[in-house]
Design an enzyme around this catalytic site. Structure first.
Site, PDB file in Angstrom:
ATOM      1  N   ARG A  50       0.851  -1.207   0.000  1.00 15.36           N
ATOM      2  CA  ARG A  50       0.000   0.000   0.000  1.00 15.36           C
ATOM      3  C   ARG A  50       0.885   1.256   0.000  1.00 15.36           C
ATOM      4  O   ARG A  50       1.015   1.944  -0.986  1.00 15.36           O
ATOM      5  CB  ARG A  50      -0.941  -0.037   1.227  1.00 15.36           C
ATOM      6  CG  ARG A  50      -2.117   0.921   1.150  1.00 15.36           C
ATOM      7  CD  ARG A  50      -1.797   2.341   1.514  1.00 15.36           C
ATOM      8  NE  ARG A  50      -1.261   2.459   2.866  1.00 15.36           N
ATOM      9  CZ  ARG A  50      -0.730   3.580   3.352  1.00 15.36           C
ATOM     10  NH1 ARG A  50      -0.646   4.657   2.587  1.00 15.36           N
ATOM     11  NH2 ARG A  50      -0.234   3.619   4.564  1.00 15.36           N
ATOM     12  N   ASP A  51       1.544   1.515   1.119  1.00 16.60           N
ATOM     13  CA  ASP A  51       2.326   2.748   1.255  1.00 16.60           C
ATOM     14  C   ASP A  51       3.494   2.756   0.270  1.00 16.60           C
ATOM     15  O   ASP A  51       3.852   3.799  -0.280  1.00 16.60           O
ATOM     16  CB  ASP A  51       2.848   2.857   2.698  1.00 16.60           C
ATOM     17  CG  ASP A  51       3.109   4.288   3.123  1.00 16.60           C
ATOM     18  OD1 ASP A  51       3.209   5.148   2.248  1.00 16.60           O
ATOM     19  OD2 ASP A  51       3.224   4.530   4.332  1.00 16.60           O
ATOM     20  N   HIS A  56       3.696   4.041  12.935  1.00 14.01           N
ATOM     21  CA  HIS A  56       3.939   3.976  11.493  1.00 14.01           C
ATOM     22  C   HIS A  56       5.021   5.019  11.209  1.00 14.01           C
ATOM     23  O   HIS A  56       4.770   6.220  11.316  1.00 14.01           O
ATOM     24  CB  HIS A  56       2.631   4.291  10.762  1.00 14.01           C
ATOM     25  CG  HIS A  56       2.744   4.400   9.275  1.00 14.01           C
ATOM     26  ND1 HIS A  56       2.326   3.390   8.425  1.00 14.01           N
ATOM     27  CD2 HIS A  56       3.209   5.388   8.479  1.00 14.01           C
ATOM     28  CE1 HIS A  56       2.534   3.767   7.165  1.00 14.01           C
ATOM     29  NE2 HIS A  56       3.069   4.974   7.167  1.00 14.01           N
ATOM     30  N   CYS A  63       4.257   9.668   0.518  1.00 10.27           N
ATOM     31  CA  CYS A  63       2.868  10.136   0.489  1.00 10.27           C
ATOM     32  C   CYS A  63       2.738  11.112  -0.664  1.00 10.27           C
ATOM     33  O   CYS A  63       3.501  12.068  -0.752  1.00 10.27           O
ATOM     34  CB  CYS A  63       2.502  10.823   1.802  1.00 10.27           C
ATOM     35  SG  CYS A  63       0.880  11.615   1.721  1.00 10.27           S
ATOM     36  N   ASN A 110       9.065   4.159   4.127  1.00 10.72           N
ATOM     37  CA  ASN A 110       8.864   3.626   5.470  1.00 10.72           C
ATOM     38  C   ASN A 110      10.167   3.048   6.000  1.00 10.72           C
ATOM     39  O   ASN A 110      11.115   2.821   5.244  1.00 10.72           O
ATOM     40  CB  ASN A 110       7.851   2.480   5.421  1.00 10.72           C
ATOM     41  CG  ASN A 110       6.462   2.949   5.070  1.00 10.72           C
ATOM     42  OD1 ASN A 110       6.093   2.981   3.901  1.00 10.72           O
ATOM     43  ND2 ASN A 110       5.712   3.338   6.073  1.00 10.72           N
TER      44      ASN A 110
HETATM   45 ZN    ZN Z   1       3.255   6.156   5.447  1.00  9.97          ZN
END
Ligand code: ZN
Length: 314
Positions: free
Chosen positions: A18-19, A212, A245, A254
């Site tokens: 996802r990220d 996170h 993002c 991350n």
């Molecule tokens: Zn993130």
């Protein structure tokens, strides 16, 4: 941290699909994405955020999330998580078979508007609608709130701890089953992690479950360790440190899942992850996203002889 605190289990949630992929320049083919997620589960990861239910025109990398959730929902022992921005997304995630949803709510008003076109209070209200729907119509679905930009914002700068606490309290009041504090842009430092975890815990207790963290300033693992020392036992991370993002200029990836697992296991925590198999799963990224830079100390240096391979449950 006392000696007995080291003998614990830590849940590592992989958020690369996802990220990580939402900022990738290319689009990973669906079948490769599914094989990659299977390989991550086979390496022992028990929680994976596999995508987001956002409009495909905004993030085309996530257009196949329904298909991906449906393909991996029955993998043994795996909690399949999806990110959803609104009730419609939550309903799609539930229909596809997600066990958990994460609803992002940005603590910074400017980031909230840039990310979702809603102010923070409106986003909290949307979470309330999602939680009410889930209680009535989606039994067993875990609704988690993601407090984005909790450690600072690339648009408006500092985010006050009082504001983070207030938003966390309002999310719990609105029905969030758990909270994750997100350093969306990676501006946090270990002292701040300690302070903020303590402040939020004193307000909402162990509803604050996870951190996170992004590694923008190279402090990601130091921040994770500060979280550990503050009692946090769940962390998001992304294989090879992919991520960012789209609405947070300057954000980088991350914390690297492989390096996080190495740190945790070396420090005496149990993750259930087979690090060799996890490293091998990087092959799907090299194959599926050939233009994407891959990060990570363990992959660069190799697994040292000091590392005792833990028992893998799979
Ligand atoms: Zn993130």
């Amino acid at each position: 941290m006392s000696a007995e605190d080291h003998a614990g289990a830590v849940l590592v949630r992989e958020v690369g699909p996802r990220d990580g992929l939402q900022m990738a320049h290319g689009i990973m083919p669906t079948d490769l994405k599914i094989r990659w997620i299977r390989a991550l589960a086979e390496a022992g990861l028990r929680s994976i955020e596999v995508g987001s239910f956002v409009p495909p025109k905004l993030i085309p990398q996530m257009a196949d999330t329904g298909e991906v959730v449906a393909a991996v929902r029955d993998l043994p022992g795996l909690a399949v998580t999806a990110l959803v921005p609104n009730l419609k997304g939550a309903q799609r995630a539930y229909r596809a078979g997600a066990a958990r949803i994460v609803v992002p709510v940005s603590v910074s008003e400017s980031h909230s508007r840039a990310n979702t076109n809603k102010g923070t209070d409106e986003a909290v209200a949307e979470l309330g609608r999602i939680a009410a729907w889930a209680r009535a119509e989606a039994p067993g679905l875990h609704v988690e709130a993601g407090c984005a930009t909790a450690f600072g914002c690339s648009i408006e700068g500092a985010v006050s701890e009082a504001r983070v606490v207030r938003v966390a309290e309002s999310l719990v009041a609105a029905g969030a089953a758990s909270l994750v504090l997100a350093d969306t842009v990676g501006y946090g430092n270990p002292a701040q992690v300690r302070r903020l975890v303590a402040a939020v815990r004193s307000a909402v207790g162990d509803r604050l479950e996870a951190l996170h963290l992004h590694d923008t300033m190279g402090l990601g693992l130091a921040n994770a360790y500060a979280g550990l020392e503050s009692g946090i036992r769940q962390f998001d991370a992304s294989l090879a440190g992919l991520g960012g993002c789209p609405y947070a200029p300057g954000a980088s990836g991350n914390i690297v899942t492989e390096d996080l697992v190495f740190m945790l296991e070396s420090a005496g925590f149990s993750t259930g992850v087979d690090l060799n198999r996890l490293l091998a799963a990087r092959g799907f990224l090299a194959g599926g996203l050939p233009d994407e830079p891959l990060h990570g100390g363990v992959s660069r240096a190799g697994l040292p002889k000091t590392y005792a391979t833990p028992h893998c449950p799979y």
